[in-house]
Design a protein around this motif. Structure first.
Motif, PDB file in Angstrom:
ATOM      1  N   THR A  69      -2.379  -0.606  16.142  1.00 10.33           N
ATOM      2  CA  THR A  69      -2.768  -2.000  15.928  1.00 10.33           C
ATOM      3  C   THR A  69      -3.738  -2.153  14.759  1.00 10.33           C
ATOM      4  O   THR A  69      -3.656  -3.123  13.999  1.00 10.33           O
ATOM      5  N   ALA A  70      -4.667  -1.196  14.603  1.00  9.81           N
ATOM      6  CA  ALA A  70      -5.596  -1.271  13.466  1.00  9.81           C
ATOM      7  C   ALA A  70      -4.835  -1.111  12.158  1.00  9.81           C
ATOM      8  O   ALA A  70      -5.098  -1.818  11.181  1.00  9.81           O
ATOM      9  N   GLY A  71      -3.890  -0.164  12.139  1.00  2.02           N
ATOM     10  CA  GLY A  71      -3.080   0.018  10.941  1.00  2.02           C
ATOM     11  C   GLY A  71      -2.239  -1.205  10.632  1.00  2.02           C
ATOM     12  O   GLY A  71      -2.095  -1.608   9.468  1.00  2.02           O
ATOM     13  N   ASP A  72      -1.688  -1.830  11.664  1.00  2.00           N
ATOM     14  CA  ASP A  72      -0.911  -3.051  11.471  1.00  2.00           C
ATOM     15  C   ASP A  72      -1.779  -4.139  10.830  1.00  2.00           C
ATOM     16  O   ASP A  72      -1.333  -4.869   9.937  1.00  2.00           O
ATOM     17  N   ALA A  73      -3.028  -4.248  11.294  1.00  2.00           N
ATOM     18  CA  ALA A  73      -3.931  -5.265  10.765  1.00  2.00           C
ATOM     19  C   ALA A  73      -4.277  -4.987   9.303  1.00  2.00           C
ATOM     20  O   ALA A  73      -4.335  -5.917   8.478  1.00  2.00           O
ATOM     21  N   LEU A  74      -4.511  -3.711   8.970  1.00  2.00           N
ATOM     22  CA  LEU A  74      -4.812  -3.356   7.579  1.00  2.00           C
ATOM     23  C   LEU A  74      -3.633  -3.676   6.671  1.00  2.00           C
ATOM     24  O   LEU A  74      -3.786  -4.273   5.596  1.00  2.00           O
ATOM     25  N   LYS A  75      -2.442  -3.294   7.103  1.00  2.00           N
ATOM     26  CA  LYS A  75      -1.250  -3.566   6.306  1.00  2.00           C
ATOM     27  C   LYS A  75      -1.047  -5.072   6.122  1.00  2.00           C
ATOM     28  O   LYS A  75      -0.659  -5.526   5.042  1.00  2.00           O
ATOM     29  N   ALA A  76      -1.328  -5.830   7.176  1.00  2.00           N
ATOM     30  CA  ALA A  76      -1.151  -7.277   7.102  1.00  2.00           C
ATOM     31  C   ALA A  76      -2.066  -7.883   6.037  1.00  2.00           C
ATOM     32  O   ALA A  76      -1.666  -8.805   5.313  1.00  2.00           O
ATOM     33  N   ILE A  77      -3.294  -7.369   5.936  1.00  2.00           N
ATOM     34  CA  ILE A  77      -4.213  -7.895   4.926  1.00  2.00           C
ATOM     35  C   ILE A  77      -3.651  -7.673   3.524  1.00  2.00           C
ATOM     36  O   ILE A  77      -3.658  -8.578   2.682  1.00  2.00           O
ATOM     37  N   PHE A  78      -3.148  -6.459   3.267  1.00  2.00           N
ATOM     38  CA  PHE A  78      -2.578  -6.183   1.945  1.00  2.00           C
ATOM     39  C   PHE A  78      -1.399  -7.106   1.659  1.00  2.00           C
ATOM     40  O   PHE A  78      -1.290  -7.678   0.560  1.00  2.00           O
ATOM     41  N   ARG A  79      -0.521  -7.279   2.623  1.00  2.00           N
ATOM     42  CA  ARG A  79       0.663  -8.109   2.394  1.00  2.00           C
ATOM     43  C   ARG A  79       0.291  -9.571   2.226  1.00  2.00           C
ATOM     44  O   ARG A  79       0.870 -10.277   1.388  1.00  2.00           O
ATOM     45  N   GLU A  80      -0.683 -10.049   3.010  1.00  2.00           N
ATOM     46  CA  GLU A  80      -1.117 -11.433   2.880  1.00  2.00           C
ATOM     47  C   GLU A  80      -1.767 -11.690   1.530  1.00  2.00           C
ATOM     48  O   GLU A  80      -1.761 -12.834   1.033  1.00  2.00           O
ATOM     49  N   CYS A  81      -2.314 -10.645   0.929  1.00  2.00           N
ATOM     50  CA  CYS A  81      -2.924 -10.779  -0.408  1.00  2.00           C
ATOM     51  C   CYS A  81      -1.917 -10.517  -1.526  1.00  2.00           C
ATOM     52  O   CYS A  81      -2.286 -10.453  -2.700  1.00  2.00           O
ATOM     53  N   GLY A  82      -0.628 -10.366  -1.162  1.00  2.00           N
ATOM     54  CA  GLY A  82       0.422 -10.287  -2.167  1.00  2.00           C
ATOM     55  C   GLY A  82       0.903  -8.908  -2.525  1.00  2.00           C
ATOM     56  O   GLY A  82       1.763  -8.767  -3.405  1.00  2.00           O
ATOM     57  N   TRP A  83       0.372  -7.864  -1.888  1.00  2.00           N
ATOM     58  CA  TRP A  83       0.801  -6.511  -2.225  1.00  2.00           C
ATOM     59  C   TRP A  83       2.252  -6.282  -1.804  1.00  2.00           C
ATOM     60  O   TRP A  83       2.648  -6.716  -0.741  1.00  2.00           O
ATOM     61  N   PRO A  84       3.060  -5.608  -2.663  1.00  2.00           N
ATOM     62  CA  PRO A  84       2.746  -4.986  -3.964  1.00  2.00           C
ATOM     63  C   PRO A  84       3.177  -5.827  -5.171  1.00  2.00           C
ATOM     64  O   PRO A  84       3.389  -5.288  -6.255  1.00  2.00           O
ATOM     65  N   ALA A  85       3.352  -7.122  -5.006  1.00  2.00           N
ATOM     66  CA  ALA A  85       3.849  -7.978  -6.081  1.00  2.00           C
ATOM     67  C   ALA A  85       2.808  -8.109  -7.192  1.00  2.00           C
ATOM     68  O   ALA A  85       1.621  -7.794  -7.023  1.00  2.00           O
ATOM     69  N   GLU A  86       3.265  -8.601  -8.343  1.00  2.00           N
ATOM     70  CA  GLU A  86       2.364  -8.794  -9.480  1.00  2.00           C
ATOM     71  C   GLU A  86       1.252  -9.780  -9.154  1.00  2.00           C
ATOM     72  O   GLU A  86       0.170  -9.726  -9.728  1.00  2.00           O
ATOM     73  N   ALA A  87       1.515 -10.686  -8.207  1.00  2.00           N
ATOM     74  CA  ALA A  87       0.522 -11.709  -7.850  1.00  2.00           C
ATOM     75  C   ALA A  87      -0.526 -11.178  -6.859  1.00  2.00           C
ATOM     76  O   ALA A  87      -1.329 -11.962  -6.344  1.00  2.00           O
ATOM     77  N   TYR A  88      -0.518  -9.881  -6.588  1.00  2.00           N
ATOM     78  CA  TYR A  88      -1.481  -9.269  -5.662  1.00  2.00           C
ATOM     79  C   TYR A  88      -2.905  -9.606  -6.055  1.00  2.00           C
ATOM     80  O   TYR A  88      -3.311  -9.462  -7.210  1.00  2.00           O
ATOM     81  N   ARG A  89      -3.697 -10.050  -5.059  1.00  2.00           N
ATOM     82  CA  ARG A  89      -5.088 -10.448  -5.281  1.00  2.00           C
ATOM     83  C   ARG A  89      -6.007  -9.323  -4.790  1.00  2.00           C
ATOM     84  O   ARG A  89      -6.422  -9.299  -3.633  1.00  2.00           O
ATOM     85  N   LYS A  90      -6.272  -8.415  -5.681  1.00  2.00           N
ATOM     86  CA  LYS A  90      -7.019  -7.210  -5.313  1.00  2.00           C
ATOM     87  C   LYS A  90      -8.425  -7.526  -4.803  1.00  2.00           C
ATOM     88  O   LYS A  90      -8.838  -7.007  -3.755  1.00  2.00           O
ATOM     89  N   SER A  91      -9.184  -8.340  -5.513  1.00  2.00           N
ATOM     90  CA  SER A  91     -10.568  -8.593  -5.102  1.00  2.00           C
ATOM     91  C   SER A  91     -10.620  -9.270  -3.741  1.00  2.00           C
ATOM     92  O   SER A  91     -11.470  -8.936  -2.902  1.00  2.00           O
ATOM     93  N   ASP A  92      -9.709 -10.207  -3.508  1.00  2.00           N
ATOM     94  CA  ASP A  92      -9.636 -10.863  -2.211  1.00  2.00           C
ATOM     95  C   ASP A  92      -9.286  -9.857  -1.119  1.00  2.00           C
ATOM     96  O   ASP A  92      -9.876  -9.842  -0.034  1.00  2.00           O
ATOM     97  N   CYS A  93      -8.334  -8.967  -1.415  1.00  2.00           N
ATOM     98  CA  CYS A  93      -7.916  -7.960  -0.442  1.00  2.00           C
ATOM     99  C   CYS A  93      -9.062  -7.014  -0.106  1.00  2.00           C
ATOM    100  O   CYS A  93      -9.332  -6.743   1.074  1.00  2.00           O
ATOM    101  N   MET A  94      -9.755  -6.504  -1.102  1.00  2.00           N
ATOM    102  CA  MET A  94     -10.847  -5.572  -0.845  1.00  2.00           C
ATOM    103  C   MET A  94     -11.985  -6.250  -0.085  1.00  2.00           C
ATOM    104  O   MET A  94     -12.638  -5.629   0.773  1.00  2.00           O
ATOM    105  N   ARG A  95     -12.231  -7.534  -0.353  1.00  2.00           N
ATOM    106  CA  ARG A  95     -13.259  -8.265   0.380  1.00  2.00           C
ATOM    107  C   ARG A  95     -12.879  -8.378   1.861  1.00  2.00           C
ATOM    108  O   ARG A  95     -13.711  -8.153   2.750  1.00  2.00           O
ATOM    109  N   ARG A  96     -11.622  -8.674   2.128  1.00  2.00           N
ATOM    110  CA  ARG A  96     -11.167  -8.782   3.512  1.00  2.00           C
ATOM    111  C   ARG A  96     -11.149  -7.423   4.213  1.00  2.00           C
ATOM    112  O   ARG A  96     -11.464  -7.329   5.395  1.00  2.00           O
ATOM    113  N   ILE A  97     -10.818  -6.374   3.474  1.00  2.00           N
ATOM    114  CA  ILE A  97     -10.831  -5.033   4.060  1.00  2.00           C
ATOM    115  C   ILE A  97     -12.261  -4.620   4.419  1.00  2.00           C
ATOM    116  O   ILE A  97     -12.511  -4.008   5.462  1.00  2.00           O
TER     117      ILE A  97
END
Length: 262
Positions: free
Chosen positions: A217-245
């Motif tokens: 479940t923890a891994g699912d939540a981590l993966k969800a954050i990356f995907r919600e921030c656009g990973w791995p597309a060009e529109a990926y929001r890295k700073s937003d993702c790292m802040r949420r992580i």
């Protein structure tokens, strides 16, 4: 399709550089990469390495890019429990013993370590400048999951052996582990990050998250954050993702406080 191995210094440098730049796109700070000067790094000579490295390895390490951690990190991870080696840190005349312990593996002079694990569990990355291959080693697992480029020690002519302090026979166990053409190795590692089979945290640590959905479940939540921030597309929001992580990991975040003040 497996690439045909064959060592090419510039192609090896390009593969490592591309991989490091990919990691800065995903989670490493943009200024982590130290690009070599045109004349190469001033790194100690052959006699400062124990065991010694040959001229091809010395030429490679003088022209590779390296990673430097930010002030609040102790090291930089480039794969699951795998810390990047920075040969520019070598100072003085040595000798500098930068190989794994002989009990784990002996390394010949034409093989250089690019990444290592700080503990018993984790991965090493080796570059073989004679065959033009890269090898990914988890010595706790042994040589399981070998590839067509892995080698059976019984069939390797001239492989190093040595008797350890307690009488055990030490060998080049790295050869038995999954081995690839250098470009294929980094493509494979990159794809694992893209698919979130390995997941970084905001402090730079990297771990496996390979369980199917609903099991971790923890891994699912981590993966969800990356995907919600656009990973791995060009529109990926890295700073937003790292802040949420960071918030997910329960870490205080001065950057978030600064953003809130604005």
């Amino acid at each position: 399709m497996t690439s045909t191995p064959g060592y090419d210094r510039d192609a090896t440098i390009a593969a490592v550089t591309s991989y490091y730049e990919f990691l800065t796109r995903m989670y490493l700070p943009e200024d982590s990469i130290m690009y070599p000067p045109p004349e190469g790094w001033s790194i100690p000579e052959r006699q400062t390495f124990s065991p010694p490295k040959d001229d091809t390895v010395l030429d490679l390490v003088r022209h590779l890019p390296y990673l430097e951690p930010p002030e609040d990190w102790e090291e930089i991870f480039i794969y699951e429990k795998c810390i990047a080696v920075n040969y520019t840190y070598l100072r003085g005349t040595g000798p500098h013993n930068i190989d794994p312990t002989p009990e784990e593996t002996l390394l010949p002079s034409h093989v250089v370590m690019l990444g290592f694990t700080p503990g018993r569990n984790g991965h090493y990355i080796f570059i073989d400048t004679k065959r033009g291959t890269g090898t990914l080693c988890d010595f706790q697992k042994g040589g399981k999951g070998g590839t067509e480029l892995s080698q059976n020690l019984d069939n390797v002519e001239g492989a190093l052996t040595r008797t350890g302090d307690t009488g055990e026979e030490l060998k080049e166990h790295w050869r038995e582990h999954p081995t690839y053409a250098i470009s294929d190795l980094f493509d494979m590692l990159r794809k694992q990050f893209q698919d979130l089979e390995v997941v970084p945290h905001a402090n730079g640590e990297v771990e496996f998250r390979r369980f199917p959905p609903g099991v971790d479940t923890a891994g699912d939540a981590l993966k969800a954050i990356f995907r919600e921030c656009g990973w791995p597309a060009e529109a990926y929001r890295k700073s937003d993702c790292m802040r949420r992580i960071r918030k997910f990991d329960g870490e205080s975040d001065e950057e978030d406080e600064d953003d809130d003040d604005e």
